[in-house]
Design a protein around this motif. Structure first.
Motif, short mmCIF file in Angstrom:
data_model
loop_
_atom_site.label_atom_id
_atom_site.label_comp_id
_atom_site.label_asym_id
_atom_site.label_seq_id
_atom_site.Cartn_x
_atom_site.Cartn_y
_atom_site.Cartn_z
N SER A 109 49.73 -46.44 -73.46
CA SER A 109 50.07 -46.04 -72.10
C SER A 109 51.57 -46.11 -71.84
CB SER A 109 49.30 -46.86 -71.07
OG SER A 109 49.44 -48.25 -71.29
N GLU A 137 49.23 -50.69 -81.09
CA GLU A 137 48.83 -51.73 -80.15
C GLU A 137 49.72 -52.96 -80.32
OE1 GLU A 137 46.86 -51.28 -77.76
OE2 GLU A 137 45.76 -49.48 -78.33
N GLY A 228 38.14 -50.39 -74.01
CA GLY A 228 39.36 -49.84 -74.58
C GLY A 228 39.73 -50.49 -75.90
N CYS A 229 41.02 -50.75 -76.10
CA CYS A 229 41.49 -51.37 -77.33
C CYS A 229 40.92 -52.79 -77.44
CB CYS A 229 43.02 -51.41 -77.34
SG CYS A 229 43.75 -52.60 -76.19
N CYS A 232 42.15 -55.13 -74.74
CA CYS A 232 41.65 -54.76 -73.42
C CYS A 232 40.16 -55.05 -73.30
CB CYS A 232 41.91 -53.28 -73.15
SG CYS A 232 43.67 -52.85 -73.13
N ARG A 233 39.43 -54.82 -74.38
CA ARG A 233 37.99 -55.12 -74.38
C ARG A 233 37.78 -56.62 -74.18
NH1 ARG A 233 33.02 -53.23 -77.00
NH2 ARG A 233 31.73 -55.05 -77.49
N GLU A 252 33.60 -46.63 -76.10
CA GLU A 252 34.90 -47.25 -76.35
C GLU A 252 35.93 -46.19 -76.71
OE1 GLU A 252 35.17 -50.93 -78.60
OE2 GLU A 252 32.99 -51.03 -78.64
N THR A 253 37.04 -46.18 -76.02
CA THR A 253 38.19 -45.34 -76.34
C THR A 253 39.41 -45.91 -75.64
OG1 THR A 253 39.20 -43.14 -76.11
CG2 THR A 253 37.62 -43.77 -74.43
N ASP A 254 40.58 -45.84 -76.29
CA ASP A 254 41.80 -46.29 -75.62
C ASP A 254 42.61 -45.11 -75.10
OD1 ASP A 254 42.75 -45.25 -77.96
OD2 ASP A 254 43.76 -47.06 -78.66
N ASN A 255 41.97 -43.93 -75.01
CA ASN A 255 42.60 -42.74 -74.46
C ASN A 255 42.24 -42.67 -72.98
OD1 ASN A 255 42.89 -39.99 -73.55
ND2 ASN A 255 43.08 -39.36 -75.69
N ALA A 256 43.24 -42.85 -72.11
CA ALA A 256 42.97 -42.93 -70.67
C ALA A 256 42.36 -41.64 -70.14
CB ALA A 256 44.26 -43.26 -69.92
N LEU A 272 41.22 -49.59 -65.88
CA LEU A 272 42.40 -48.94 -66.47
C LEU A 272 43.65 -49.47 -65.78
CD1 LEU A 272 41.45 -45.16 -66.90
CD2 LEU A 272 41.81 -46.85 -68.70
#
Length: 333
Positions: A109, A137, A228-229, A232-233, A252-256, A272
């Protein structure tokens, strides 16, 4: 001291990171015999054992660990590397040259919000400095910093991340600001209520109160969640545990943008950060509500200790600080 040279420090740092002389040699672009001979000569010259060799480590090499003396020297590797880079750039400046290099790493981000502003500022204030950027990350960014592969790392942490971990004496961390989190839910939708749940509480249809008031995560205990990552999870799990429930993380995805799309389709709810939402299109089908400010993450910039003496790193730090205002502002949506 004439008997301690920078190459020895780099070798010891590589052994500490790789856990074997073979991997240290590969990381340095050298051969295993050459590295072993360098260490043997250094140990004779210094009168200290620097590396302890062990049996096969199961990863294709003979294991190796640093002794106390070896660790003392390895801890100076990043400092010396920074000092040498500073000396080179200072010498260039004396000759009327304006050049240098700064390598940055940052989290996803930050790539869309902070990093463009940082690189634009560097291009304006230090046009002779060559820049590069890699998106990783925070844990990987710190590993790259320790190995000398990047000079400046943009990272984030959550409250509690520091529990059980000692600060790295070779790194310097500076706070940039707080990045508040928001609960992202489908407007009037179920948020993917678990099969068998009534959905009478905690779905996207629940009235979260007046716009701007913090939403209680427990009101969405029956929803399906999007993680997310790994960091974050872990924060999501800890935050929900504090609220008295375990989230049902089904996606699960770290793509906003992907997270927002999944929420808009009614497939789940998610937390988010504002920084990720700031550059993401929020469709009419998605609602964004603030959560407890204590859940906010801390955005930080990290460098090797002593690296601020390098002119190009100083310029990068100035550029990062000038972009910190982007962490301020209201939640979108």
């Amino acid at each position: 001291m004439d008997d301690i040279d920078p190459q020895l420090l780099r070798v010891l740092r590589a052994v500490a990171d790789g856990g074997s002389i073979t991997r240290a040699a590969a990381a340095l672009g050298s051969s295993q015999p050459a590295v072993s001979q360098l260490l043997a000569r250094a140990e004779r010259r210094l009168g200290h054992t620097l590396v302890l060799r062990s049996g096969q480590d199961g990863r294709g090499g003979r294991g190796a660990t640093l002794t106390d003396a070896g660790r003392v020297l390895a801890d100076h590797a990043l400092h010396v590397q920074a000092a040498l880079a500073a000396a080179r750039e200072d010498l260039d400046a004396v000759g009327g040259l304006t050049r240098g290099r700064v390598r940055l790493a940052g989290f996803p981000s930050a790539s869309s919000a902070l990093v463009p502003a940082v690189l634009a500022r560097l291009a304006s204030t230090a046009p002779g400095v060559t820049t590069s950027y890699v998106e990783v990350e925070p844990p990987e960014a710190l590993d790259l910093l320790r190995s000398g592969e990047v000079d400046v790392a943009l990272t984030f942490t959550y409250v509690g991340d520091e529990v059980g971990s000692a600060p790295d004496p070779g790194l310097v961390t500076r706070a940039l600001g707080r990045d508040p989190l928001a609960l992202v839910t489908p407007v009037g939708g179920s948020g993917g209520v678990r099969a068998g749940d009534s959905g009478a509480e905690g779905t996207g249809a629940v009235d979260a109160g007046a716009v701007g008031s913090a939403v209680d995560l427990a009101s969405h205990r029956d929803a399906r969640w999007i993680g997310g990552c790994p960091r974050c999870r872990g924060h999501l799990l800890a935050s929900c545990a504090t609220a008295g429930f375990t989230p049902d993380i089904v996606l699960e995805t770290d793509n906003a943008a992907a997270v927002v799309g999944l929420v808009a389709a009614g497939l789940g709810v998610a937390l988010l950060p504002r920084l990720a939402l700031a550059t993401t299109v929020i469709p009419a089908e998605v609602r964004v509500d603030p959560v407890d400010d204590d859940l906010a993450r801390r955005v930080e910039v990290v460098i090797a200790r002593g690296a601020e003496r390098v002119p190009s790193v100083r310029a990068a730090l100035d550029a990062v600080r000038s972009a910190a205002h982007l962490l301020d502002g209201p939640l979108p949506g």
